[in-house]
Scaffold this active site. Structure first.
Site, PDB file in Angstrom:
ATOM      1  N   ASP A   9       0.724  -1.177   0.018  1.00  9.45           N
ATOM      2  CA  ASP A   9      -0.124   0.111   0.211  1.00  9.45           C
ATOM      3  C   ASP A   9       0.907   1.361   0.022  1.00  9.45           C
ATOM      4  OD1 ASP A   9      -2.258   1.874   0.584  1.00  9.45           O
ATOM      5  OD2 ASP A   9      -1.202   1.768   2.648  1.00  9.45           O
ATOM      6  N   ASP A  11      -0.177   5.057   0.773  1.00  8.11           N
ATOM      7  CA  ASP A  11      -0.361   6.362   1.876  1.00  8.11           C
ATOM      8  C   ASP A  11      -0.328   5.708   3.172  1.00  8.11           C
ATOM      9  OD1 ASP A  11      -0.507   8.686  -0.041  1.00  8.11           O
ATOM     10  OD2 ASP A  11      -2.216   7.325  -0.970  1.00  8.11           O
ATOM     11  N   GLY A  52     -10.025   7.374  -1.776  1.00  5.86           N
ATOM     12  CA  GLY A  52     -10.060   8.054  -3.395  1.00  5.86           C
ATOM     13  C   GLY A  52     -10.447   9.553  -2.973  1.00  5.86           C
ATOM     14  N   GLY A  53      -9.510  10.469  -3.455  1.00  7.07           N
ATOM     15  CA  GLY A  53      -9.823  11.958  -3.437  1.00  7.07           C
ATOM     16  C   GLY A  53     -10.974  12.352  -3.728  1.00  7.07           C
ATOM     17  N   LYS A  54     -11.346  12.060  -4.941  1.00 12.75           N
ATOM     18  CA  LYS A  54     -12.556  12.422  -5.706  1.00 12.75           C
ATOM     19  C   LYS A  54     -13.875  11.955  -4.871  1.00 12.75           C
ATOM     20  CE  LYS A  54     -11.747  10.911  -9.878  1.00 12.75           C
ATOM     21  NZ  LYS A  54     -10.337  10.377  -9.885  1.00 12.75           N
ATOM     22  N   HIS A  82      -9.494  18.030  -7.837  1.00 16.18           N
ATOM     23  CA  HIS A  82      -8.614  16.937  -7.568  1.00 16.18           C
ATOM     24  C   HIS A  82      -7.481  17.012  -8.589  1.00 16.18           C
ATOM     25  CE1 HIS A  82      -7.306  12.632  -7.919  1.00 16.18           C
ATOM     26  NE2 HIS A  82      -7.736  12.923  -6.550  1.00 16.18           N
ATOM     27  N   THR A 122      -2.652   0.795  -4.518  1.00 12.95           N
ATOM     28  CA  THR A 122      -3.300   2.035  -3.763  1.00 12.95           C
ATOM     29  C   THR A 122      -4.523   2.493  -4.339  1.00 12.95           C
ATOM     30  OG1 THR A 122      -2.554   4.121  -3.103  1.00 12.95           O
ATOM     31  CG2 THR A 122      -1.477   3.451  -5.258  1.00 12.95           C
ATOM     32  N   THR A 124      -4.617   6.038  -4.373  1.00 12.64           N
ATOM     33  CA  THR A 124      -4.239   7.240  -4.891  1.00 12.64           C
ATOM     34  C   THR A 124      -3.864   7.274  -6.184  1.00 12.64           C
ATOM     35  OG1 THR A 124      -2.813   9.341  -4.113  1.00 12.64           O
ATOM     36  CG2 THR A 124      -1.705   7.189  -4.263  1.00 12.64           C
ATOM     37  N   ASN A 128       1.057  10.116  -8.270  1.00 19.75           N
ATOM     38  CA  ASN A 128       1.582  10.445  -6.742  1.00 19.75           C
ATOM     39  C   ASN A 128       2.431   9.251  -6.318  1.00 19.75           C
ATOM     40  OD1 ASN A 128      -0.223  12.564  -6.649  1.00 19.75           O
ATOM     41  ND2 ASN A 128      -1.899  11.507  -5.670  1.00 19.75           N
TER      42      ASN A 128
HETATM   43  C1  XBP Z   1      -5.180   6.451   0.468  1.00 23.49           C
HETATM   44  C2  XBP Z   1      -6.272   7.217   0.019  1.00 23.49           C
HETATM   45  C3  XBP Z   1      -6.043   8.326  -1.272  1.00 23.49           C
HETATM   46  C4  XBP Z   1      -5.530   9.584  -0.659  1.00 23.49           C
HETATM   47  C5  XBP Z   1      -5.768  10.665  -1.444  1.00 23.49           C
HETATM   48  O1  XBP Z   1      -4.683   5.489  -0.140  1.00 23.49           O
HETATM   49  O2  XBP Z   1      -7.223   6.892   0.567  1.00 23.49           O
HETATM   50  O3  XBP Z   1      -7.381   8.690  -1.352  1.00 23.49           O
HETATM   51  O4  XBP Z   1      -5.521   9.914   0.726  1.00 23.49           O
HETATM   52  O5  XBP Z   1      -5.356  10.214  -2.835  1.00 23.49           O
HETATM   53  P1  XBP Z   1      -3.744   4.154   0.016  1.00 23.49           P
HETATM   54  P2  XBP Z   1      -6.016  10.722  -4.176  1.00 23.49           P
HETATM   55  O6  XBP Z   1      -3.696   4.007   1.694  1.00 23.49           O
HETATM   56  O7  XBP Z   1      -4.409   2.882  -0.486  1.00 23.49           O
HETATM   57  O8  XBP Z   1      -2.593   4.259  -0.459  1.00 23.49           O
HETATM   58  O9  XBP Z   1      -6.490  12.350  -3.733  1.00 23.49           O
HETATM   59  O10 XBP Z   1      -5.179  10.860  -5.130  1.00 23.49           O
HETATM   60  O11 XBP Z   1      -7.295   9.983  -4.617  1.00 23.49           O
HETATM   61 MG    MG Z   2      -2.726   3.252   3.472  1.00 19.43          MG
END
Ligand code: XBP
Ligand code: MG
Length: 238
Positions: A9, A11, A52-54, A82, A122, A124, A128
């Site tokens: 993963d 983030d 997901g940010g959106k 976004h 991920t 994201t 990124n």
């Molecule tokens: C983490 C998330 C993402 C980020 C934002 O993903 O939930 O939504 O917070 O990313 P992971 P975007 O732990 O699966 O890596 O704004 O690019 O969607």
């Molecule tokens: Mg994570």
């Protein structure tokens, strides 16, 4: 079949990106667009329930600014917000403000050197991931990863297993031959639903979540060696 691949993963697992990376990037995009939305640290923790940010912005607007969503151009505005957020986030990464978490670089290098395959799963955006890997791991680090499953590649984001399934297809490996490394209960659910043995490395926002079903839960990867992962992995070479 013994451990063949690690699926990371991003983030919270590779780096603690949410509080001081994604969150301020969202706020910068809101301010730039003239929106009075402000995501403080505790509120953002609640919003992480939506991946997901959106999707996260839409969820927030449904609760706090329904008028925004009532507008016929709401979808376009969310996409624009976004894109702006991603631009701000990239700048934060490129400034080197988000380091990798303890043990991450060592474990990835160890796996790469030992022929254990590497992948990413991920929610994201893909850019990124590549910016994080190239700025804080190595200029060619993206090439070490055989599959980078990210963002909208699959429509259903975590906790759906789809992104992990997508990665497994790319690797041509059964889930039992891989190990996922996650920081959150949502990510763990996604990995387990794809059949993956999963190690949890808790992050700022996820300490105290329910990690039932994980192979092990650690505060970080500082003391986690590849040999430890081979030991805890349920499938061993006979
Ligand atoms: C983490 C998330 C993402 C980020 C934002 O993903 O939930 O939504 O917070 O990313 P992971 P975007 O732990 O699966 O890596 O704004 O690019 O969607
Ligand atoms: Mg994570």
């Amino acid at each position: 079949m013994a451990l063949q691949a690690l699926i990371f993963d991003v983030d919270g697992t590779l780096a603690d990106t949410e509080r001081d990376g994604h969150r301020p990037a969202f706020n910068a995009a809101f301010a730039e667009a003239g929106l009075a939305w402000l995501w403080d640290v505790p509120l953002y923790g609640e919003l992480l329930a939506v991946t997901g940010g959106k999707e996260r912005m839409r969820y927030y607007a449904e609760r706090h600014d329904p008028a925004f969503l009532a507008s016929p151009d709401a979808d376009r505005r969310i996409k624009e917000l976004h894109a702006a957020k991603t631009r701000h986030y990239q700048a934060i990464l490129e400034a080197g403000r988000i380091p990798l978490r303890p043990g991450v670089a060592r474990l990835i290098r160890e796996a790469h050197a030992s022929g254990v395959r590497l992948a990413v799963a991920t929610t994201t955006a893909p850019e990124n991931v590549t910016t994080l890997l190239t700025t804080v791991l190595a200029p060619d680090a993206v090439d070490w990863f055989e599959a980078i499953g990210a963002g909208d590649i699959v429509p259903a984001k975590k906790p759906a297993p789809d992104i992990y399934r997508w990665v497994l297809e790319r690797l041509h490996l059964p889930a039992s031959a891989c190990l996922a490394i996650e920081d959150s209960a949502i990510g763990l659910r996604a990995a387990l639903a794809a059949g993956l043995p999963t190690l949890v490395s808790t992050s700022v926002y996820t300490v105290g979540e329910d990690f039932s079903g994980a192979l092990a839960v650690r505060a970080d990867l500082a003391d986690v060696r590849l040999a430890d992962l081979e030991l805890i992995h349920p499938i061993k070479t006979s």
